[in-house]
Design an enzyme around this catalytic site. Structure first.
Site, PDB file in Angstrom:
ATOM      1  N   ASP A  50       0.338   5.371   0.544  1.00  0.00           N
ATOM      2  CA  ASP A  50      -0.709   6.264   1.047  1.00  0.00           C
ATOM      3  C   ASP A  50      -0.359   7.736   1.065  1.00  0.00           C
ATOM      4  O   ASP A  50       0.718   8.109   1.530  1.00  0.00           O
ATOM      5  CB  ASP A  50      -0.956   5.990   2.553  1.00  0.00           C
ATOM      6  CG  ASP A  50      -1.561   4.655   2.823  1.00  0.00           C
ATOM      7  OD1 ASP A  50      -2.493   4.284   2.113  1.00  0.00           O
ATOM      8  OD2 ASP A  50      -1.096   3.989   3.762  1.00  0.00           O
ATOM      9  N   GLU A  62      -2.388  10.573   3.217  1.00  0.00           N
ATOM     10  CA  GLU A  62      -3.501  10.767   4.152  1.00  0.00           C
ATOM     11  C   GLU A  62      -3.444  12.184   4.724  1.00  0.00           C
ATOM     12  O   GLU A  62      -2.437  12.563   5.325  1.00  0.00           O
ATOM     13  CB  GLU A  62      -3.420   9.758   5.304  1.00  0.00           C
ATOM     14  CG  GLU A  62      -3.748   8.343   4.880  1.00  0.00           C
ATOM     15  CD  GLU A  62      -3.453   7.324   5.967  1.00  0.00           C
ATOM     16  OE1 GLU A  62      -4.257   6.398   6.128  1.00  0.00           O
ATOM     17  OE2 GLU A  62      -2.414   7.438   6.642  1.00  0.00           O
ATOM     18  N   GLU A 116       0.847  -1.204   0.000  1.00  0.00           N
ATOM     19  CA  GLU A 116       0.000   0.000   0.000  1.00  0.00           C
ATOM     20  C   GLU A 116       0.877   1.247   0.000  1.00  0.00           C
ATOM     21  O   GLU A 116       1.888   1.293   0.692  1.00  0.00           O
ATOM     22  CB  GLU A 116      -0.889  -0.025   1.260  1.00  0.00           C
ATOM     23  CG  GLU A 116      -1.861   1.122   1.377  1.00  0.00           C
ATOM     24  CD  GLU A 116      -2.783   0.996   2.611  1.00  0.00           C
ATOM     25  OE1 GLU A 116      -3.260  -0.119   2.907  1.00  0.00           O
ATOM     26  OE2 GLU A 116      -2.984   2.011   3.283  1.00  0.00           O
TER      27      GLU A 116
END
Ligand SMILES: *[C@@H]1O[C@H](CO)[C@@H](O)[C@H](O)[C@H]1NC(C)=O
Ligand SMILES: *[C@@H]1O[C@H](CO)[C@@H](O)[C@H](O)[C@H]1NC(C)=O
Length: 290
Positions: free
Chosen positions: A104, A106, A102
């Site tokens: 990311d 955020e 993953e």
């Protein structure tokens, strides 16, 4: 219509068409679908924009229809304004199943007037805990800005408006793990008040709901695995993909300078420097710096 006028219109429409193709203004549904919180999603302006909203009932998210094995993924995002403590807006790539990979972005919301944190993370084979956090040099709630993730065989780079803010190199030859699984592109708006703001101490103030995030730019420059025979990212490293060309193998001098500046001026947390959480320095930390 006389022929002169007709040819004018033909040329006019060709220009419009060429421009549309160049700006890659593709409708949301071409590459993406809503994945959760259907009734908290609005598709706007001929599907060139999506609004996710969150209230106490639900947040929402969307994701790519296909999985990718490499690419240069991009999204224009305007995150919720007002008091948004606890509210997380995310744009990321993720594989399915256990031991996932993953990448990311955020955005960690905050009380009005306090800076919003942009956190990035890298999971490889189910293992995350590679957080880095920066404050942005602009207000991400005021306008759309472009957030991009480059992923090829040589490096993963996170960009904000074309400025590299994080580099994760393929250093597998010295024991650093690097993502290998095909990933989908996802975006979401959700309640992260157990951790996102002041380590979870500042909670979401639902009297400010609904919170709204806006997304644009639904073109995907990625190597989709639809046409690949295996489900492994390896087939996506061919020279036929422009993001695999040599100028994407490492940052150029200019980008290196910009990256160093971001690290110096805007980074306020790097897991590589967190000896409490990571008593043993992770192998990539020794080599990820330029
Ligand atoms: C990482 O780089 C090595 C060469 O150093 C290459 O053989 C390998 O395929 C790359 N791994 C991934 C997952 O891209
Ligand atoms: C990636 O593309 C470059 C040319 O742009 C080529 O030299 C290299 O071999 C390609 N990598 C793979 C794994 O095909």
């Amino acid at each position: 219509m006389d022929s002169c006028r007709l040819s004018f219109f033909v040329i006019f429409f060709i220009l419009v068409f060429v421009n549309a193709a160049r700006s890659k203004n593709v409708p949301f549904d071409l590459n993406y679908k809503v994945t959760w919180g259907n009734d908290h999603v609005s598709i706007l302006n001929q599907a060139s924009e999506v609004q996710l909203s969150m209230d106490v009932q639900s947040g929402a998210g969307f994701g790519s229809k296909l999985s990718y094995g490499s690419g240069f993924f991009s999204m224009k995002i305007k995150i919720p304004n007002k008091d948004s403590a606890g509210v997380v807006t995310a744009f990321y790539l993720t594989s399915n199943g256990n031991n996932h990979d993953e990448l990311d972005f955020e955005f960690l919301g905050n009380n009005e007037g306090k800076p919003i944190t942009l956190q990035t993370n890298v999971f490889v084979n189910g293992e995350g805990n590679r957080e880095q956090r920066i404050h942005l040099w602009f207000d991400p709630t005021a306008d759309f800005h472009t957030y991009k993730i480059l992923w090829n065989q040589y490096q993963i780079v996170f960009y904000v408006d074309n400025i590299p803010i994080r580099v994760f190199k393929n250093n597998t030859n010295i024991g650093v793990k690097y993502p290998t699984q095909s990933m989908q592109v996802e975006a979401s708006l959700w309640d992260g008040d157990s951790w996102a703001t002041d380590g979870g101490q500042t909670k979401t103030d639902w009297s400010n709901a609904p919170f709204r995030a806006h997304f644009q730019g639904f073109n995907i420059d990625g190597c989709s695995l639809l046409s690949q025979s295996s489900n492994n990212a390896g087939n996506c490293y061919g020279s036929n993909y422009w993001w695999n060309e040599s100028n994407y193998w490492k940052l150029d001098n200019n980008q290196e300078k910009e990256y160093e500046k971001v690290r110096e001026k805007y980074m306020n947390y790097d897991y590589c420097d967190d000896r409490d959480k990571h008593p043993n320095i992770s192998p990539e930390c020794k080599y990820s710096r330029l």
